[in-house]
Design a protein around this motif. Sequence first.
Motif, short mmCIF file in Angstrom:
data_model
loop_
_atom_site.label_atom_id
_atom_site.label_comp_id
_atom_site.label_asym_id
_atom_site.label_seq_id
_atom_site.Cartn_x
_atom_site.Cartn_y
_atom_site.Cartn_z
N ARG A 64 0.68 -1.03 0.47
CA ARG A 64 0.26 0.01 -0.32
C ARG A 64 0.78 1.20 -0.12
N ASP A 65 1.67 1.22 -0.62
CA ASP A 65 2.41 2.36 -1.01
C ASP A 65 1.96 3.85 -1.17
N ASP A 66 0.38 3.58 -1.87
CA ASP A 66 -0.47 5.05 -1.74
C ASP A 66 -0.60 5.69 -0.64
N LEU A 67 -0.33 4.76 0.32
CA LEU A 67 -0.65 5.74 1.40
C LEU A 67 0.69 5.79 2.22
N ARG A 68 0.54 7.28 2.56
CA ARG A 68 1.79 8.15 3.69
C ARG A 68 1.02 8.64 5.14
N LEU A 69 2.31 8.79 5.18
CA LEU A 69 2.47 8.89 6.64
C LEU A 69 2.96 10.69 7.51
N ALA A 70 2.61 11.24 8.32
CA ALA A 70 2.76 12.72 8.41
C ALA A 70 2.86 12.50 9.55
N TYR A 71 4.43 12.17 10.49
CA TYR A 71 5.10 11.87 11.93
C TYR A 71 4.97 13.37 12.64
N PHE A 72 4.57 13.22 13.41
CA PHE A 72 4.93 13.66 14.70
C PHE A 72 5.15 13.76 15.64
N VAL A 73 6.33 13.67 16.16
CA VAL A 73 6.92 13.17 17.44
C VAL A 73 7.64 14.77 18.17
N SER A 74 7.04 14.56 19.60
CA SER A 74 7.03 15.30 20.60
C SER A 74 7.92 14.60 21.61
N VAL A 75 9.39 15.47 22.22
CA VAL A 75 10.24 15.05 22.68
C VAL A 75 10.46 16.27 24.31
N GLU A 76 10.37 15.60 24.77
CA GLU A 76 10.65 16.41 26.35
C GLU A 76 11.68 17.87 26.06
N ALA A 77 11.37 19.17 26.15
CA ALA A 77 13.08 19.83 25.58
C ALA A 77 14.25 20.14 26.23
N ASP A 78 14.15 19.40 27.67
CA ASP A 78 15.09 19.66 28.65
C ASP A 78 16.25 18.30 28.93
N THR A 79 14.82 17.20 28.20
CA THR A 79 15.30 15.77 27.96
C THR A 79 15.86 14.82 27.50
N GLY A 80 15.01 15.17 25.80
CA GLY A 80 14.78 14.33 24.76
C GLY A 80 14.23 13.43 24.76
N ARG A 81 13.58 13.16 25.61
CA ARG A 81 13.16 11.86 26.18
C ARG A 81 11.80 11.41 25.21
N LEU A 82 11.76 11.00 24.82
CA LEU A 82 9.89 10.45 23.76
C LEU A 82 8.54 10.86 24.95
N ALA A 83 8.66 12.45 24.60
CA ALA A 83 6.96 12.50 24.94
C ALA A 83 4.88 12.32 24.21
N GLY A 84 5.54 11.55 23.22
CA GLY A 84 4.64 11.16 22.15
C GLY A 84 4.75 11.52 21.13
N LEU A 85 3.54 10.45 19.87
CA LEU A 85 4.23 10.38 18.41
C LEU A 85 2.49 9.93 18.12
N ARG A 86 2.30 11.36 17.24
CA ARG A 86 0.90 11.23 15.94
C ARG A 86 1.37 11.20 14.97
N MET A 87 0.81 9.98 14.12
CA MET A 87 1.09 9.98 12.84
C MET A 87 -0.55 10.17 12.27
N VAL A 88 -0.04 11.10 10.71
CA VAL A 88 -2.03 11.92 10.18
C VAL A 88 -1.78 10.77 8.90
N PRO A 89 -2.86 9.69 8.69
CA PRO A 89 -2.60 8.85 7.11
C PRO A 89 -3.28 9.60 5.97
N LEU A 90 -2.54 9.79 5.25
CA LEU A 90 -2.94 10.77 3.75
C LEU A 90 -2.57 9.78 2.43
N ARG A 91 -3.33 9.36 1.85
CA ARG A 91 -3.42 8.87 0.56
C ARG A 91 -3.09 9.62 -0.12
N VAL A 92 -2.64 9.40 -1.68
CA VAL A 92 -1.84 9.97 -2.87
C VAL A 92 -3.20 9.85 -4.03
N ARG A 93 -3.31 10.49 -4.44
CA ARG A 93 -4.51 10.80 -5.56
C ARG A 93 -4.28 12.00 -6.83
#
Length: 382
Positions: free
Chosen positions: A298-327
């Motif tokens: 399904r290479d017609d499907l794409r993901l926009a990754y939004f990576v949240s990290v703690e500013a003072d430590t760099g640790r992962l605070a969250g990950l959201r991925m928005v699915p899109l498709r190409v037409r």
Amino acid sequence: MGDGVVTLFLCGDVMLGRGVDQILPHPGDPTLREGYVRDARSYVESAEAVNGPIPAPVEPSWPWGEALRVLEEAAPDARIVNLETAVTRSDTFEPGKEIHYRMHPADMPALAVARPDVCVLANNHVLDFGHPGLEETLRSLYRAGLRTVGAGRNADEAHAPATVTVSRTARVLVFALGMESSGIPPGWAATEYVPGVAHVVEPSAAAAAETVRRVRQEKLPGDITVVSVHWGSNWGYRIPREHIRFARALVDGGVDVVHGHSSHHPRTIEVYRDRLILYGCGDFIDDYEGITGYERYRDDLRLAYFVSVEADTGRLAGLRMVPLRVRRMRLEPATDEDRDWLRATLDRISDSVHITLDPDGALALLHPAAAARSTASPRHGR
């Protein structure tokens, strides 16, 4: 930036050349030297045959489509893309390469409209038109006010990080590497006197140690570090063990996010020591509609990754991925069925994390802190 969290937008390959270039307001010479396709407009015709006519010439924003709205709503602190095309009028086709990508410099608005903070150039298409093409690419991006990383006029420039200041106390440092396994010819490596890319022959312990050395040389307390890596094959979910070792060695050495790309579809997600490793983000913009043979990915499907990290430590605070498709060479909202398929696939191939579907249609990483405590390795051989 808010509540001590920095949010990064990451995506895979942004390929504005070849067929996409031909629908933009200032298309370049469509001549190709591929085995079966000699005119870039053939890729436009293939896309139209599958999904309908494209109203060329399109506005510069056309290829991004829905992604621009998604970006505006997410308002990330830094936008990082892998620009996998030369920006040049050069006709110096790199010999020995089957595929060549170029977009006309006059169509730079088609990149600038997404307001990328960093354009990664350590990939297997930035020198498709030789050193003249690379030099024009660097000039074009500089004139557009866009930062680059991973290629330069010499090795020091190619390996130097791009720096994005997101607040008075927080910076994002982006390093980039391109590996031979992604199709980068060894001769493209930047040297002391020769332009090229930040090239790594293989993901060895020595290469990881050298990258960590460069990161530690530049990183200050409070900095968030991203290493963007172009590596591996185009298709399949198997992650080579040496890639896992390399990515984890980077995290062990102080890297906060590993941003992998080259695969045409998303690959495994891992949280290791509270840091995010994306082994392959998949294509984001390309001209592949109508090309058959790999439908199961399904290479017609794409993901926009939004990576949240703690500013003072760099640790992962969250990950959201928005699915899109190409037409019609344009990103559109994914359907409910598309989102379900992506969620199930990413959850299946990512052993150490679980992927959920939020009410707004975005995919999310479930309990990243808990996932980080897992010692399970990503799946091999799927």
